[in-house]
Design a protein around this motif. Structure first.
Motif, PDB file in Angstrom:
ATOM      1  N   UNK A 167       1.952 -20.776   3.946  1.00 24.82           N
ATOM      2  CA  UNK A 167       1.879 -20.679   2.489  1.00 24.82           C
ATOM      3  C   UNK A 167       1.310 -21.982   1.927  1.00 24.82           C
ATOM      4  N   UNK A 168       0.900 -21.926   0.663  1.00 23.99           N
ATOM      5  CA  UNK A 168       0.330 -23.108   0.016  1.00 23.99           C
ATOM      6  C   UNK A 168       1.375 -24.207  -0.106  1.00 23.99           C
ATOM      7  N   UNK A 169       2.593 -23.855  -0.504  1.00 20.63           N
ATOM      8  CA  UNK A 169       3.658 -24.846  -0.665  1.00 20.63           C
ATOM      9  C   UNK A 169       3.952 -25.541   0.664  1.00 20.63           C
ATOM     10  N   UNK A 170       3.952 -24.780   1.741  1.00 20.63           N
ATOM     11  CA  UNK A 170       4.182 -25.368   3.065  1.00 20.63           C
ATOM     12  C   UNK A 170       3.109 -26.403   3.398  1.00 20.63           C
ATOM     13  N   UNK A 171       1.845 -26.078   3.126  1.00 19.87           N
ATOM     14  CA  UNK A 171       0.754 -26.997   3.436  1.00 19.87           C
ATOM     15  C   UNK A 171       0.804 -28.234   2.538  1.00 19.87           C
ATOM     16  N   UNK A 172       1.205 -28.061   1.280  1.00 11.87           N
ATOM     17  CA  UNK A 172       1.346 -29.198   0.369  1.00 11.87           C
ATOM     18  C   UNK A 172       2.408 -30.162   0.886  1.00 11.87           C
ATOM     19  N   UNK A 173       3.585 -29.638   1.204  1.00 14.67           N
ATOM     20  CA  UNK A 173       4.676 -30.503   1.663  1.00 14.67           C
ATOM     21  C   UNK A 173       4.340 -31.177   2.989  1.00 14.67           C
ATOM     22  N   UNK A 174       3.691 -30.462   3.885  1.00 17.28           N
ATOM     23  CA  UNK A 174       3.311 -31.050   5.166  1.00 17.28           C
ATOM     24  C   UNK A 174       2.322 -32.205   4.964  1.00 17.28           C
ATOM     25  N   UNK A 175       1.377 -32.014   4.059  1.00 21.16           N
ATOM     26  CA  UNK A 175       0.383 -33.058   3.788  1.00 21.16           C
ATOM     27  C   UNK A 175       1.023 -34.260   3.115  1.00 21.16           C
ATOM     28  N   UNK A 219       2.730 -39.844   2.462  1.00 23.54           N
ATOM     29  CA  UNK A 219       3.805 -40.735   2.030  1.00 23.54           C
ATOM     30  C   UNK A 219       4.468 -41.455   3.205  1.00 23.54           C
ATOM     31  N   UNK A 220       4.393 -40.867   4.374  1.00 21.58           N
ATOM     32  CA  UNK A 220       5.013 -41.464   5.550  1.00 21.58           C
ATOM     33  C   UNK A 220       6.496 -41.183   5.658  1.00 21.58           C
ATOM     34  N   UNK A 221       6.991 -40.235   4.884  1.00 22.30           N
ATOM     35  CA  UNK A 221       8.409 -39.854   4.939  1.00 22.30           C
ATOM     36  C   UNK A 221       8.579 -38.487   4.291  1.00 22.30           C
ATOM     37  N   UNK A 249      -4.471 -37.631  -0.290  1.00 23.60           N
ATOM     38  CA  UNK A 249      -3.946 -36.262  -0.250  1.00 23.60           C
ATOM     39  C   UNK A 249      -5.066 -35.272   0.013  1.00 23.60           C
ATOM     40  N   UNK A 250      -6.197 -35.435  -0.683  1.00 22.09           N
ATOM     41  CA  UNK A 250      -7.322 -34.522  -0.492  1.00 22.09           C
ATOM     42  C   UNK A 250      -7.945 -34.642   0.889  1.00 22.09           C
ATOM     43  N   UNK A 251      -8.002 -35.842   1.420  1.00 21.07           N
ATOM     44  CA  UNK A 251      -8.543 -36.017   2.768  1.00 21.07           C
ATOM     45  C   UNK A 251      -7.729 -35.229   3.792  1.00 21.07           C
ATOM     46  N   UNK A 252      -6.428 -35.165   3.589  1.00 20.13           N
ATOM     47  CA  UNK A 252      -5.538 -34.555   4.573  1.00 20.13           C
ATOM     48  C   UNK A 252      -5.168 -33.105   4.281  1.00 20.13           C
ATOM     49  N   UNK A 274      -7.646 -26.120  -0.145  1.00 21.00           N
ATOM     50  CA  UNK A 274      -6.722 -26.640  -1.161  1.00 21.00           C
ATOM     51  C   UNK A 274      -7.254 -27.991  -1.630  1.00 21.00           C
ATOM     52  N   UNK A 275      -7.246 -28.219  -2.940  1.00 22.23           N
ATOM     53  CA  UNK A 275      -7.739 -29.480  -3.494  1.00 22.23           C
ATOM     54  C   UNK A 275      -6.830 -29.955  -4.614  1.00 22.23           C
TER      55      UNK A 275
END
Length: 261
Positions: A29-37, A42-44, A84-87, A92-93
């Motif tokens: 899902x989009x939310x999953x990919x956002x949180x993973x990125x 953030x490194x945490x 964030x956009x690089x990763x 998704x942008x």
């Protein structure tokens, strides 16, 4: 978590390969990919995110947003957005970030949402257009559909246009705008020669409400329902069961505007 810093981040995404916004077990899902990125950038994982809208599977967004809750401030917002956009995956942008107050609530804050639905008819579409536009083989009476779209404007009973509403679901809603226009905004050489946009604006929508409205408008265009039947459905007096849900891939969250109050 007890957050101290709050950010509103706006994003765009092509929803065709995602199972909607909200996290679900064992599907992407989009939310999953956002949180993973964000965890990588953030490194945490000491953060929380909350989206403004729960889009369905294959639904896209030109202006979705989520709230980011942190215990430490972002030192450089421009660089954070860049990393964030690089990763993020290519579909998704992140398009903007702003610091907001603790009083802001992305779910409860007054807002207006505008969705659009792209559709065409009468010809088999190029396969490349499948993520963006729904096509039907039958001929459609667009003028009749435009008349039908206007019936949904105003305050109505939308229970017939909600997939499995709960007992406490408020199904009486107001639609600010509902209309059909020729598509002049989105073009590609693999799109049908002529296509259309259904545009709808409200403070909020019920589950599958827009896709069920589009389903009825497509039936109307094929002369398989009537203006009278749609009018009855908005008073809970319809005689035909409303079950047709238009495909998710034609639907786009086009704009979210938050109240300045």
């Amino acid at each position: 978590m007890k957050a101290q810093y709050f950010y509103l981040i706006r994003i765009q995404y092509l929803g065709f390969r995602f199972h909607g916004w909200a996290k679900q077990p064992e599907v992407k899902t989009v939310h999953y990919m956002i949180d993973r990125t964000l965890a990588f950038v953030l490194g945490h994982r000491d953060f929380k995110t909350m989206g403004t809208s729960r889009t369905d599977s294959k639904v896209s967004a030109l202006d979705h947003s989520f709230e980011l809750f942190l215990n430490e401030p972002i030192a450089d917002e421009i660089e954070f957005l860049h990393q964030t956009n690089i990763n993020l995956p290519p579909d998704i942008k992140a398009i903007g970030i702003e610091k907001i107050s603790a009083d802001f609530n992305i779910i409860q804050s007054p807002k207006t949402k505008e969705y659009i639905y792209l559709f065409a008819f009468g010809e088999k579409a190029h396969p490349f257009s499948a993520p963006f536009i729904t096509t039907v083989p039958e001929q459609l009476d667009i003028d009749l559909m435009k008349e039908g779209a206007k019936l949904f404007e105003g305050f109505h009973e939308f229970k017939a246009y909600c997939k499995r509403p709960k007992e406490d679901t408020i199904t009486q809603r107001e639609v600010i705008f509902s209309g059909i226009e020729e598509n002049t905004e989105f073009k590609a050489n693999f799109f049908p020669s002529k296509s259309y946009i259904y545009r709808v604006r409200a403070n909020g929508f019920l589950r599958h409400q827009i896709r069920m409205i589009v389903g009825q408008l497509l039936l109307l265009g094929k002369k398989e329902t009537s203006l009278e039947e749609i009018s009855l459905s908005l008073n809970g007096q319809h005689t035909k069961e409303i079950f047709q849900v238009a495909p998710g891939s034609g639907l786009i969250l086009n704009k979210v505007e938050y109240s300045k109050e």
